[in-house]
Design a protein around this motif. Structure first.
Motif, mmCIF file in Angstrom:
data_model
loop_
_atom_site.group_PDB
_atom_site.id
_atom_site.type_symbol
_atom_site.label_atom_id
_atom_site.label_comp_id
_atom_site.label_asym_id
_atom_site.label_seq_id
_atom_site.Cartn_x
_atom_site.Cartn_y
_atom_site.Cartn_z
ATOM 1 N N ALA A 140 57.997 2.826 74.365
ATOM 2 C CA ALA A 140 57.176 3.762 73.652
ATOM 3 C C ALA A 140 55.738 3.656 74.058
ATOM 4 C CB ALA A 140 57.178 3.463 72.069
ATOM 5 N N GLY A 141 54.975 4.775 74.330
ATOM 6 C CA GLY A 141 53.684 4.830 74.468
ATOM 7 C C GLY A 141 52.697 5.226 73.193
ATOM 8 N N VAL A 142 51.814 4.555 72.955
ATOM 9 C CA VAL A 142 51.013 4.792 71.602
ATOM 10 C C VAL A 142 49.461 4.929 72.092
ATOM 11 C CG1 VAL A 142 50.398 3.775 69.564
ATOM 12 C CG2 VAL A 142 52.658 3.245 70.417
ATOM 13 N N ALA A 143 49.021 5.865 71.602
ATOM 14 C CA ALA A 143 47.484 5.912 71.936
ATOM 15 C C ALA A 143 46.649 5.714 70.553
ATOM 16 C CB ALA A 143 47.136 7.414 72.334
ATOM 17 N N LEU A 144 45.333 5.168 70.903
ATOM 18 C CA LEU A 144 44.511 4.890 69.674
ATOM 19 C C LEU A 144 43.218 5.512 70.011
ATOM 20 C CD1 LEU A 144 46.177 1.931 70.186
ATOM 21 C CD2 LEU A 144 45.154 1.588 68.301
ATOM 22 N N VAL A 145 42.632 6.075 68.865
ATOM 23 C CA VAL A 145 41.106 6.636 69.286
ATOM 24 C C VAL A 145 40.194 6.293 68.009
ATOM 25 C CG1 VAL A 145 39.711 8.711 69.592
ATOM 26 C CG2 VAL A 145 41.959 8.830 70.512
ATOM 27 N N HIS A 146 39.227 5.469 68.127
ATOM 28 C CA HIS A 146 38.346 4.905 67.223
ATOM 29 C C HIS A 146 37.247 6.003 66.904
ATOM 30 C CE1 HIS A 146 35.815 2.439 64.945
ATOM 31 N NE2 HIS A 146 34.801 2.393 65.778
ATOM 32 N N HIS A 147 37.074 6.489 65.687
ATOM 33 C CA HIS A 147 35.870 7.063 65.356
ATOM 34 C C HIS A 147 34.966 6.376 64.407
ATOM 35 C CE1 HIS A 147 37.818 10.846 66.934
ATOM 36 N NE2 HIS A 147 38.957 10.119 66.578
ATOM 37 N N GLN A 179 36.451 1.828 72.415
ATOM 38 C CA GLN A 179 35.259 2.358 72.419
ATOM 39 C C GLN A 179 35.212 3.627 71.662
ATOM 40 O OE1 GLN A 179 32.821 0.691 74.205
ATOM 41 N NE2 GLN A 179 34.304 -0.751 74.633
ATOM 42 N N PRO A 180 34.141 4.071 71.083
ATOM 43 C CA PRO A 180 34.174 5.257 70.198
ATOM 44 C C PRO A 180 34.477 6.333 70.966
ATOM 45 C CG PRO A 180 31.938 3.954 69.922
ATOM 46 C CD PRO A 180 32.883 3.362 71.029
ATOM 47 N N THR A 181 35.430 7.210 70.290
ATOM 48 C CA THR A 181 35.975 8.556 70.844
ATOM 49 C C THR A 181 36.631 8.551 72.127
ATOM 50 O OG1 THR A 181 34.048 9.406 71.839
ATOM 51 C CG2 THR A 181 34.319 9.662 69.607
ATOM 52 N N GLN A 182 37.224 7.396 72.584
ATOM 53 C CA GLN A 182 37.693 7.109 74.132
ATOM 54 C C GLN A 182 39.351 6.702 73.818
ATOM 55 O OE1 GLN A 182 36.124 7.883 77.009
ATOM 56 N NE2 GLN A 182 34.552 8.678 75.519
ATOM 57 N N PRO A 183 40.029 7.531 74.252
ATOM 58 C CA PRO A 183 41.366 7.234 73.925
ATOM 59 C C PRO A 183 41.907 6.034 74.782
ATOM 60 C CG PRO A 183 41.314 9.450 74.404
ATOM 61 C CD PRO A 183 39.929 9.105 74.550
ATOM 62 N N GLU A 184 42.728 5.354 74.068
ATOM 63 C CA GLU A 184 43.334 3.897 74.780
ATOM 64 C C GLU A 184 44.829 3.992 74.522
ATOM 65 O OE1 GLU A 184 42.879 0.900 77.303
ATOM 66 O OE2 GLU A 184 41.245 1.659 76.518
ATOM 67 N N THR A 185 45.371 3.951 75.637
ATOM 68 C CA THR A 185 46.972 3.905 75.588
ATOM 69 C C THR A 185 47.547 2.637 75.718
ATOM 70 O OG1 THR A 185 47.083 6.076 76.409
ATOM 71 C CG2 THR A 185 49.216 5.016 76.645
ATOM 72 N N VAL A 186 48.559 2.161 74.979
ATOM 73 C CA VAL A 186 49.148 1.195 74.945
ATOM 74 C C VAL A 186 50.693 1.309 75.099
ATOM 75 C CG1 VAL A 186 49.858 -1.200 73.785
ATOM 76 C CG2 VAL A 186 47.650 -0.367 73.508
ATOM 77 N N THR A 187 51.478 0.489 76.202
ATOM 78 C CA THR A 187 52.853 1.020 76.460
ATOM 79 C C THR A 187 53.644 -0.375 75.754
ATOM 80 O OG1 THR A 187 52.827 2.525 78.065
ATOM 81 C CG2 THR A 187 54.820 1.335 77.965
ATOM 82 N N PHE A 188 54.667 -0.060 74.921
ATOM 83 C CA PHE A 188 55.360 -1.071 74.262
ATOM 84 C C PHE A 188 56.908 -1.015 74.972
ATOM 85 C CE2 PHE A 188 52.311 -0.679 70.995
ATOM 86 C CZ PHE A 188 51.889 -2.224 70.552
ATOM 87 N N THR A 189 57.468 -2.329 75.396
ATOM 88 C CA THR A 189 58.861 -2.267 75.904
ATOM 89 C C THR A 189 59.321 -3.459 75.152
ATOM 90 O OG1 THR A 189 58.274 -1.483 78.029
ATOM 91 C CG2 THR A 189 60.137 -2.826 77.664
ATOM 92 N N LEU A 190 60.333 -3.074 74.027
ATOM 93 C CA LEU A 190 60.997 -3.856 73.365
ATOM 94 C C LEU A 190 62.306 -4.089 73.771
ATOM 95 C CD1 LEU A 190 59.130 -1.991 71.432
ATOM 96 C CD2 LEU A 190 59.506 -4.029 69.995
ATOM 97 N N THR A 191 62.957 -5.392 73.594
ATOM 98 C CA THR A 191 64.321 -5.678 74.134
ATOM 99 C C THR A 191 65.203 -5.625 73.025
ATOM 100 O OG1 THR A 191 63.721 -6.877 75.959
ATOM 101 C CG2 THR A 191 65.876 -7.237 75.155
ATOM 102 N N ILE A 192 66.501 -4.595 72.942
ATOM 103 C CA ILE A 192 67.268 -4.565 71.668
ATOM 104 C C ILE A 192 68.088 -5.801 72.026
ATOM 105 C CG2 ILE A 192 69.179 -3.354 70.706
ATOM 106 C CD1 ILE A 192 68.104 -0.638 72.150
ATOM 107 N N PRO A 193 67.903 -6.869 70.672
ATOM 108 C CA PRO A 193 68.879 -7.795 70.493
ATOM 109 C C PRO A 193 70.228 -7.291 70.793
ATOM 110 C CG PRO A 193 67.291 -7.830 68.718
ATOM 111 C CD PRO A 193 67.052 -6.469 69.426
ATOM 112 N N ALA A 194 71.082 -8.233 71.522
ATOM 113 C CA ALA A 194 72.496 -7.954 71.927
ATOM 114 C C ALA A 194 73.186 -7.822 70.651
ATOM 115 C CB ALA A 194 73.007 -9.236 72.699
ATOM 116 N N GLY A 195 74.202 -6.804 70.778
ATOM 117 C CA GLY A 195 75.054 -6.464 69.382
ATOM 118 C C GLY A 195 74.502 -5.873 68.420
ATOM 119 N N THR A 196 73.256 -5.358 68.670
ATOM 120 C CA THR A 196 72.438 -4.831 67.424
ATOM 121 C C THR A 196 72.181 -3.263 67.739
ATOM 122 O OG1 THR A 196 71.122 -6.735 67.265
ATOM 123 C CG2 THR A 196 70.220 -4.714 66.082
ATOM 124 N N ALA A 197 72.411 -2.558 66.462
ATOM 125 C CA ALA A 197 72.314 -1.101 66.849
ATOM 126 C C ALA A 197 70.985 -0.762 66.059
ATOM 127 C CB ALA A 197 73.224 -0.219 66.070
#
Length: 118
Positions: A32-39, A70-88
């Protein structure tokens, strides 16, 4: 006469947090990509945490990222999470630690390129 952009009065300082695209499931991971913008004045340091959840367990596969905004500057963070084996997994949660901002995404077959949840 001008129409206001919002009927809700925003505080002087706030941070936007939103998904960039649709989180997806592929090869046992959720990405998932997530963006943050500080005002507000000055820079702001955030810790952003993503985690997976099942119908009965929250907080699986936690990943944290540090970001300086930084004020009003979007910053994007990408998360990659491993799904635990056998978990839905059912959901992805993204929270900005120490502040009220947070996101929740229900993982469905539509989020999976194979057409089914793991």
């Amino acid at each position: 006469m001008l129409v206001q952009q919002s009927f809700t009065q925003l505080p002087e300082t706030y941070t936007e947090l939103y998904f960039v695209g649709t989180p997806g499931i592929r090869a046992g991971t959720v990405t998932a990509g997530v963006a943050l913008v500080h005002h507000g004045p000055g820079t702001l340091d955030y810790t952003v945490e993503a985690s997976l959840a099942t119908a009965s367990v929250n907080g699986l596969a936690r990943v944290r990222r540090q970001v300086t905004l930084q004020p009003t500057q979007p910053e994007t963070v990408t998360f990659t999470l491993t799904i635990p084996a056998g978990t839905a997994v059912d959901a992805l949660a993204v929270n900005s630690l120490g502040s009220p901002e947070g996101l929740h995404f229900h993982l469905t077959a539509a989020a999976s390129p194979t057409g089914h949840t793991p």
